[in-house]
Design a protein around this motif. Structure first.
Motif, PDB file in Angstrom:
ATOM      1  N   UNK A 274      19.543   8.240   4.019  1.00 42.46           N
ATOM      2  CA  UNK A 274      19.269   7.403   5.184  1.00 42.46           C
ATOM      3  C   UNK A 274      20.244   7.689   6.318  1.00 42.46           C
ATOM      4  N   UNK A 275      21.484   7.970   5.986  1.00 42.90           N
ATOM      5  CA  UNK A 275      22.470   8.275   7.033  1.00 42.90           C
ATOM      6  C   UNK A 275      22.136   9.584   7.733  1.00 42.90           C
ATOM      7  N   UNK A 276      21.672  10.563   6.981  1.00 46.26           N
ATOM      8  CA  UNK A 276      21.282  11.829   7.602  1.00 46.26           C
ATOM      9  C   UNK A 276      20.017  11.662   8.441  1.00 46.26           C
ATOM     10  N   UNK A 279      20.926  10.339  11.781  1.00 41.94           N
ATOM     11  CA  UNK A 279      21.515  11.381  12.643  1.00 41.94           C
ATOM     12  C   UNK A 279      20.451  12.326  13.173  1.00 41.94           C
ATOM     13  N   UNK A 280      19.399  12.572  12.372  1.00 35.24           N
ATOM     14  CA  UNK A 280      18.314  13.457  12.788  1.00 35.24           C
ATOM     15  C   UNK A 280      17.282  12.759  13.658  1.00 35.24           C
ATOM     16  N   UNK A 281      17.404  11.443  13.814  1.00 38.02           N
ATOM     17  CA  UNK A 281      16.404  10.695  14.563  1.00 38.02           C
ATOM     18  C   UNK A 281      15.108  10.506  13.805  1.00 38.02           C
ATOM     19  N   UNK A 282      15.182  10.476  12.468  1.00 37.77           N
ATOM     20  CA  UNK A 282      14.007  10.309  11.620  1.00 37.77           C
ATOM     21  C   UNK A 282      14.078   8.983  10.868  1.00 37.77           C
ATOM     22  N   UNK A 283      12.931   8.542  10.377  1.00 38.59           N
ATOM     23  CA  UNK A 283      12.845   7.340   9.561  1.00 38.59           C
ATOM     24  C   UNK A 283      12.059   7.640   8.286  1.00 38.59           C
ATOM     25  N   UNK A 284      12.268   6.788   7.279  1.00 39.22           N
ATOM     26  CA  UNK A 284      11.441   6.914   6.082  1.00 39.22           C
ATOM     27  C   UNK A 284       9.990   6.582   6.447  1.00 39.22           C
ATOM     28  N   UNK A 285       9.047   7.409   6.047  1.00 42.35           N
ATOM     29  CA  UNK A 285       7.639   7.085   6.305  1.00 42.35           C
ATOM     30  C   UNK A 285       7.178   5.927   5.440  1.00 42.35           C
ATOM     31  N   UNK A 286       6.195   5.181   5.922  1.00 42.73           N
ATOM     32  CA  UNK A 286       5.650   4.067   5.153  1.00 42.73           C
ATOM     33  C   UNK A 286       4.685   4.647   4.116  1.00 42.73           C
ATOM     34  N   UNK A 287       5.012   4.529   2.831  1.00 42.87           N
ATOM     35  CA  UNK A 287       4.224   5.249   1.819  1.00 42.87           C
ATOM     36  C   UNK A 287       2.777   4.792   1.710  1.00 42.87           C
ATOM     37  N   UNK A 288       2.513   3.492   1.850  1.00 39.06           N
ATOM     38  CA  UNK A 288       1.127   3.027   1.678  1.00 39.06           C
ATOM     39  C   UNK A 288       0.218   3.551   2.780  1.00 39.06           C
ATOM     40  N   UNK A 289       0.730   3.629   3.994  1.00 40.99           N
ATOM     41  CA  UNK A 289      -0.080   4.163   5.085  1.00 40.99           C
ATOM     42  C   UNK A 289      -0.422   5.632   4.835  1.00 40.99           C
ATOM     43  N   UNK A 290       0.573   6.407   4.416  1.00 35.55           N
ATOM     44  CA  UNK A 290       0.335   7.826   4.157  1.00 35.55           C
ATOM     45  C   UNK A 290      -0.537   8.021   2.923  1.00 35.55           C
ATOM     46  N   UNK A 291      -0.356   7.172   1.915  1.00 34.21           N
ATOM     47  CA  UNK A 291      -1.217   7.253   0.737  1.00 34.21           C
ATOM     48  C   UNK A 291      -2.672   7.004   1.108  1.00 34.21           C
ATOM     49  N   UNK A 292      -2.901   5.989   1.942  1.00 30.63           N
ATOM     50  CA  UNK A 292      -4.265   5.657   2.349  1.00 30.63           C
ATOM     51  C   UNK A 292      -4.928   6.830   3.051  1.00 30.63           C
ATOM     52  N   UNK A 293      -4.226   7.425   4.012  1.00 36.01           N
ATOM     53  CA  UNK A 293      -4.809   8.544   4.743  1.00 36.01           C
ATOM     54  C   UNK A 293      -5.041   9.739   3.842  1.00 36.01           C
ATOM     55  N   UNK A 294      -4.109   9.993   2.946  1.00 38.05           N
ATOM     56  CA  UNK A 294      -4.252  11.134   2.029  1.00 38.05           C
ATOM     57  C   UNK A 294      -5.443  10.931   1.095  1.00 38.05           C
ATOM     58  N   UNK A 295      -5.603   9.734   0.577  1.00 36.01           N
ATOM     59  CA  UNK A 295      -6.727   9.454  -0.319  1.00 36.01           C
ATOM     60  C   UNK A 295      -8.048   9.622   0.427  1.00 36.01           C
ATOM     61  N   UNK A 296      -8.130   9.129   1.654  1.00 39.77           N
ATOM     62  CA  UNK A 296      -9.356   9.278   2.438  1.00 39.77           C
ATOM     63  C   UNK A 296      -9.664  10.755   2.699  1.00 39.77           C
ATOM     64  N   UNK A 297      -8.623  11.535   2.989  1.00 42.03           N
ATOM     65  CA  UNK A 297      -8.818  12.976   3.208  1.00 42.03           C
ATOM     66  C   UNK A 297      -9.282  13.664   1.927  1.00 42.03           C
ATOM     67  N   UNK A 298      -8.715  13.256   0.789  1.00 38.03           N
ATOM     68  CA  UNK A 298      -9.127  13.853  -0.480  1.00 38.03           C
ATOM     69  C   UNK A 298     -10.581  13.527  -0.799  1.00 38.03           C
ATOM     70  N   UNK A 299     -10.982  12.309  -0.504  1.00 39.39           N
ATOM     71  CA  UNK A 299     -12.367  11.930  -0.755  1.00 39.39           C
ATOM     72  C   UNK A 299     -13.327  12.803   0.051  1.00 39.39           C
ATOM     73  N   UNK A 300     -12.992  13.048   1.315  1.00 32.19           N
ATOM     74  CA  UNK A 300     -13.834  13.918   2.148  1.00 32.19           C
ATOM     75  C   UNK A 300     -13.882  15.330   1.559  1.00 32.19           C
ATOM     76  N   UNK A 301     -12.725  15.799   1.091  1.00 32.64           N
ATOM     77  CA  UNK A 301     -12.650  17.144   0.521  1.00 32.64           C
ATOM     78  C   UNK A 301     -13.527  17.262  -0.722  1.00 32.64           C
TER      79      UNK A 301
END
Length: 304
Positions: A274-276, A279-301
């Motif tokens: 988290x400290x790094x 310094x990089x100007x990044x944040x932890x991504x919200x996992x549920x949001x990314x999971x939702x989008x990934x699952x929807x993309x997989x379904x289309x695939x």
């Protein structure tokens, strides 16, 4: 003068994401993607040079930074075939250390904490894992640390990953299997009651962390040996992830209480990472949001 980064294991799940992050986000670096065969060259950009080379070749040993993403992902291999497990996770790193003298970013695993219980496991806890897979990863780490302490490596940054998901992951992995089962209207059975911790992160984020680490080593922001955990601060169990995906796919999931050989009752602390990120100007991504989008993309695939 352009600094050169070698990604070993560039055709793999983590390696591909790392190449993409290097080319798109840390674009002033020359990148060499090292793969087993030329047909597995990651299709990320023209900046990536696909070559099939050995770990002792000049293309690698003369690099400024090696990002090591290669290795086996089969946690049961150490029980079935201990030598194959070492050949996958330990010995190739030792071969690299015979001739490489630059900076090393080493992708490892939080399986090194196997046998511990509870949240907030610090990276420098004194522990020997209770599974052969974790032991092989820890052995590779310790050899890299030893090489740096002897002055053979300029610096070492070890990242212990909990779990990643995203495009390019093998079909056998949990999330892809869940989506596939939902598409086929089959019930998915989950062992251990789903109580193991997972704390998943999108693979694009993991690749970005590795790419930024390489940049930091070149720029001298990190010296000696550094170890960080890569996992989300919020606790998510397998049951949490499976239930979330089932809500999206409508698939049926059953939980079996037993038959989980290596339950994950520990959570690595992400405080150092988290400290790094700050310094990089990044944040932890919200996992549920990314999971939702990934699952929807997989379904289309799967429907194509």
């Amino acid at each position: 003068m352009t600094s050169h980064v070698v990604v070993v294991g560039a055709a793999g799940f983590i390696g591909r994401a790392t190449c993409r992050a290097l080319v798109t986000g840390v674009s002033d670096l020359g990148v060499l993607a090292v793969v087993r065969t030329p047909t597995h060259i990651p299709d990320v950009a023209v900046h990536v040079l696909g070559k099939s080379v050995d770990v002792d070749s000049r293309a690698i040993t003369d690099a400024d930074v090696v990002i090591w993403t290669a290795g086996g992902a089969d946690h049961g291999l150490g029980d079935r075939d201990p030598m194959a497990n070492l050949n996958a996770n330990t010995l190739p790193v030792l071969e690299l250390l015979q001739g490489f003298r630059g900076h090393l970013v080493l992708m490892s695993s939080q399986s090194v904490y196997s046998g511990l219980t509870g949240p907030g496991i610090d990276e420098f806890v004194d522990h020997v894992p209770n599974m052969a897979y974790g032991f092989s990863k820890l052995a590779a780490e310790r050899h890299a640390m030893w090489s740096q302490q002897r002055g053979e490596l300029r610096s070492v940054w070890i990242h212990r990953l909990m779990y990643a998901f995203g495009p390019g992951e093998p079909p056998r992995r949990l999330i892809r299997r869940l989506v596939s089962a939902g598409a086929a209207r089959e019930e998915m059975r989950v062992n251990g009651g789903g109580r193991s911790f997972l704390n998943p992160l999108p693979v694009e984020f993991v690749g970005e962390v590795l790419a930024r680490s390489a940049r930091d080593l070149i720029d001298g922001h990190v010296h000696g040996t550094l170890v960080t955990n890569i996992c989300h601060p919020d606790a998510m169990t397998v049951r949490d992830v499976v239930s979330h995906i089932a809500d999206i796919t409508g698939g049926a999931v059953g939980f079996d209480d037993g038959n989980e050989p290596w339950p994950v009752h520990f959570q690595g602390s992400p405080a150092r990472l988290a400290r790094h990120l700050s310094r990089w100007g990044l944040q932890f991504p919200e996992p549920r949001e990314h999971l939702t989008q990934y699952v929807l993309d997989l379904q289309k695939e799967l429907l194509q």
